[in-house]
Design a protein around this motif. Structure first.
Motif, mmCIF file in Angstrom:
data_model
loop_
_atom_site.group_PDB
_atom_site.id
_atom_site.type_symbol
_atom_site.label_atom_id
_atom_site.label_comp_id
_atom_site.label_asym_id
_atom_site.label_seq_id
_atom_site.Cartn_x
_atom_site.Cartn_y
_atom_site.Cartn_z
ATOM 1 N N VAL A 13 39.605 -3.599 29.523
ATOM 2 C CA VAL A 13 40.279 -4.278 30.632
ATOM 3 C C VAL A 13 39.482 -5.509 31.039
ATOM 4 O O VAL A 13 40.037 -6.603 31.246
ATOM 5 N N ARG A 14 38.183 -5.366 31.146
ATOM 6 C CA ARG A 14 37.308 -6.479 31.519
ATOM 7 C C ARG A 14 37.342 -7.574 30.454
ATOM 8 O O ARG A 14 37.360 -8.771 30.778
ATOM 9 N N TYR A 15 37.350 -7.152 29.199
ATOM 10 C CA TYR A 15 37.360 -8.127 28.104
ATOM 11 C C TYR A 15 38.652 -8.945 28.115
ATOM 12 O O TYR A 15 38.626 -10.176 27.967
ATOM 13 N N VAL A 16 39.772 -8.280 28.285
ATOM 14 C CA VAL A 16 41.058 -8.978 28.291
ATOM 15 C C VAL A 16 41.122 -9.952 29.471
ATOM 16 O O VAL A 16 41.590 -11.086 29.328
ATOM 17 N N GLN A 17 40.639 -9.541 30.635
ATOM 18 C CA GLN A 17 40.644 -10.437 31.784
ATOM 19 C C GLN A 17 39.758 -11.657 31.524
ATOM 20 O O GLN A 17 40.105 -12.783 31.894
ATOM 21 N N ALA A 18 38.613 -11.440 30.878
ATOM 22 C CA ALA A 18 37.694 -12.547 30.626
ATOM 23 C C ALA A 18 38.243 -13.522 29.593
ATOM 24 O O ALA A 18 38.032 -14.736 29.703
ATOM 25 N N THR A 19 38.935 -13.001 28.596
ATOM 26 C CA THR A 19 39.423 -13.861 27.511
ATOM 27 C C THR A 19 40.843 -14.343 27.733
ATOM 28 O O THR A 19 41.250 -15.375 27.177
ATOM 29 N N ARG A 20 41.599 -13.619 28.552
ATOM 30 C CA ARG A 20 43.001 -13.967 28.812
ATOM 31 C C ARG A 20 43.302 -13.761 30.299
ATOM 32 O O ARG A 20 44.003 -12.824 30.682
ATOM 33 N N PRO A 21 42.748 -14.629 31.160
ATOM 34 C CA PRO A 21 42.929 -14.457 32.599
ATOM 35 C C PRO A 21 44.410 -14.396 32.969
ATOM 36 O O PRO A 21 45.241 -15.082 32.387
ATOM 37 N N GLY A 22 44.706 -13.554 33.951
ATOM 38 C CA GLY A 22 46.083 -13.410 34.391
ATOM 39 C C GLY A 22 46.857 -12.348 33.652
ATOM 40 O O GLY A 22 48.037 -12.111 33.968
ATOM 41 N N ALA A 60 27.457 -9.009 33.590
ATOM 42 C CA ALA A 60 27.258 -10.455 33.551
ATOM 43 C C ALA A 60 28.150 -11.129 32.529
ATOM 44 O O ALA A 60 28.474 -12.317 32.671
ATOM 45 N N ASP A 61 28.553 -10.399 31.505
ATOM 46 C CA ASP A 61 29.396 -10.975 30.456
ATOM 47 C C ASP A 61 30.367 -9.923 29.947
ATOM 48 O O ASP A 61 30.065 -9.181 29.010
ATOM 49 N N PRO A 62 31.559 -9.846 30.549
ATOM 50 C CA PRO A 62 32.554 -8.851 30.101
ATOM 51 C C PRO A 62 33.011 -9.052 28.667
ATOM 52 O O PRO A 62 33.662 -8.159 28.110
ATOM 53 N N ARG A 63 32.674 -10.199 28.063
ATOM 54 C CA ARG A 63 33.032 -10.408 26.650
ATOM 55 C C ARG A 63 32.139 -9.609 25.712
ATOM 56 O O ARG A 63 32.440 -9.481 24.527
ATOM 57 N N THR A 64 31.044 -9.086 26.232
ATOM 58 C CA THR A 64 30.150 -8.252 25.424
ATOM 59 C C THR A 64 30.789 -6.882 25.223
ATOM 60 O O THR A 64 31.059 -6.160 26.190
ATOM 61 N N VAL A 65 31.035 -6.536 23.977
ATOM 62 C CA VAL A 65 31.616 -5.229 23.636
ATOM 63 C C VAL A 65 30.675 -4.586 22.619
ATOM 64 O O VAL A 65 30.640 -4.972 21.455
ATOM 65 N N ARG A 66 29.894 -3.620 23.080
ATOM 66 C CA ARG A 66 28.825 -3.085 22.248
ATOM 67 C C ARG A 66 29.313 -2.041 21.257
ATOM 68 O O ARG A 66 28.821 -1.979 20.125
ATOM 69 N N HIS A 67 30.253 -1.208 21.649
ATOM 70 C CA HIS A 67 30.726 -0.166 20.734
ATOM 71 C C HIS A 67 31.564 -0.812 19.632
ATOM 72 O O HIS A 67 32.503 -1.561 19.908
ATOM 73 N N GLU A 68 31.258 -0.472 18.396
ATOM 74 C CA GLU A 68 31.857 -1.165 17.260
ATOM 75 C C GLU A 68 33.374 -1.031 17.221
ATOM 76 O O GLU A 68 34.087 -2.007 16.953
ATOM 77 N N TYR A 69 33.891 0.170 17.467
ATOM 78 C CA TYR A 69 35.337 0.330 17.332
ATOM 79 C C TYR A 69 36.076 -0.486 18.396
ATOM 80 O O TYR A 69 37.138 -1.058 18.121
ATOM 81 N N LEU A 70 35.518 -0.575 19.597
ATOM 82 C CA LEU A 70 36.148 -1.385 20.641
ATOM 83 C C LEU A 70 36.076 -2.868 20.300
ATOM 84 O O LEU A 70 36.981 -3.636 20.623
#
Length: 282
Positions: A85-94, A45-55
């Motif tokens: 990959v999901r995070y980058v797409q969500a924050t920087r589309p394209g 639902a929210d690819p901006r969520t990154v739970r693992h600390e190092y990531l």
């Protein structure tokens, strides 16, 4: 042991079982487990969520790699559940993204159970990271960020933990490029220290400053088991370094240590080199 109802596969290279299970926290959260150990987490639902600390620390660096929302070209050496990959797409589309994964079954398992966000531009290359990087070099491919996430202490592939490989990664960076290396290590951080020396040598070859280190301040303070992220490259050295440090400190996760190259050297000197050499000889 895998759950009978979970999407799963037996990985060819490692021989370990991989499965995707609910994370137990939310209806849209999922965990990739390999050999019974959680390797990656995804919130559909929210690819901006990154739970693992190092990531999360890696994501924080990528947030400062260009103006907000500006697409990046990113090479991921090690795919996991494609969280970044999901995070980058969500924050920087394209953004144009390339993933190198040594396990042939993993990409299909992950994308089949956890589809990528609409519009994601990702190509997957199956094979060894060094070999695939050499092929990308033949095509003169260059990247704004290279994320190396294959290390786990003594289990790390030796040929990817050497100055020569790091130097080849630095050669593939654009003028604003950043190399990010995640290092998981045991108490004492001797493998981390070894990798700092290797990365430092590659940086010197490229006439770049040595690496920054982002980690939990407790890990750095008492040399405790954990993950440490090295960041270096022309994109790290450009601009206002004080502002960059403040952004990384503010973003956390807390407690956070953000060490510049000189402070990384101070940390390195606290880790006895002789102990590492003794371990390698035994």
């Amino acid at each position: 042991m895998t759950s009978p109802d979970a999407p799963s596969a037996t990985l060819t290279f490692s021989g370990l079982p991989a499965e995707i299970l609910p994370d137990g926290f939310s209806a849209t959260g999922w965990a990739l487990r390999i050999g019974g150990i959680e390797q990656s987490h995804v919130d559909l639902a929210d690819p901006r969520t990154v739970r693992h600390e190092y990531l999360r620390r890696v994501a924080n660096v990528l947030d400062t790699a260009a103006a907000p929302g500006e697409p990046l070209s990113v090479l991921h050496l090690g795919g996991g559940a494609l969280t970044l990959v999901r995070y980058v797409q969500a924050t920087r589309p394209g953004s144009e993204q390339t993933v190198v994964e040594i396990e042939p079954e993993l990409i299909d398992l992950v994308t089949g159970a956890l589809p990528l966000p609409e519009g994601t531009r990702m190509r997957a290359l199956i094979g060894d990271a060094e070999e695939q990087l050499a092929l990308l070099a033949e095509a003169d491919a260059r990247f704004d960020a290279i994320v190396l996430d294959v290390f786990n202490g003594s289990d790390s592939p030796p040929h990817l933990a050497r100055e020569r490989f790091y130097a080849r990664c630095l050669e593939r960076l654009t003028e604003r490029g950043i190399l990010l290396v995640n290092i998981g290590d045991d108490d004492g951080l001797r493998f981390f220290a070894d990798q700092v020396r290797e990365v430092r040598g590659a940086a010197a070859q490229a006439r770049m400053a040595g690496p920054w280190t982002l980690t939990d301040s407790v890990v750095a303070g008492i040399l405790e088991e954990g993950n440490l992220v090295l960041a270096l490259g022309p994109g790290v050295e450009a601009g206002d370094l004080d502002s960059r440090r403040e952004a990384w400190l503010e973003a956390g996760p807390h407690p956070v240590a953000v060490l510049d190259p000189a402070q990384t050297e101070v940390l390195l000197r606290r880790i006895p080199e002789d102990d590492l050499e003794a371990d390698e000889e035994s």
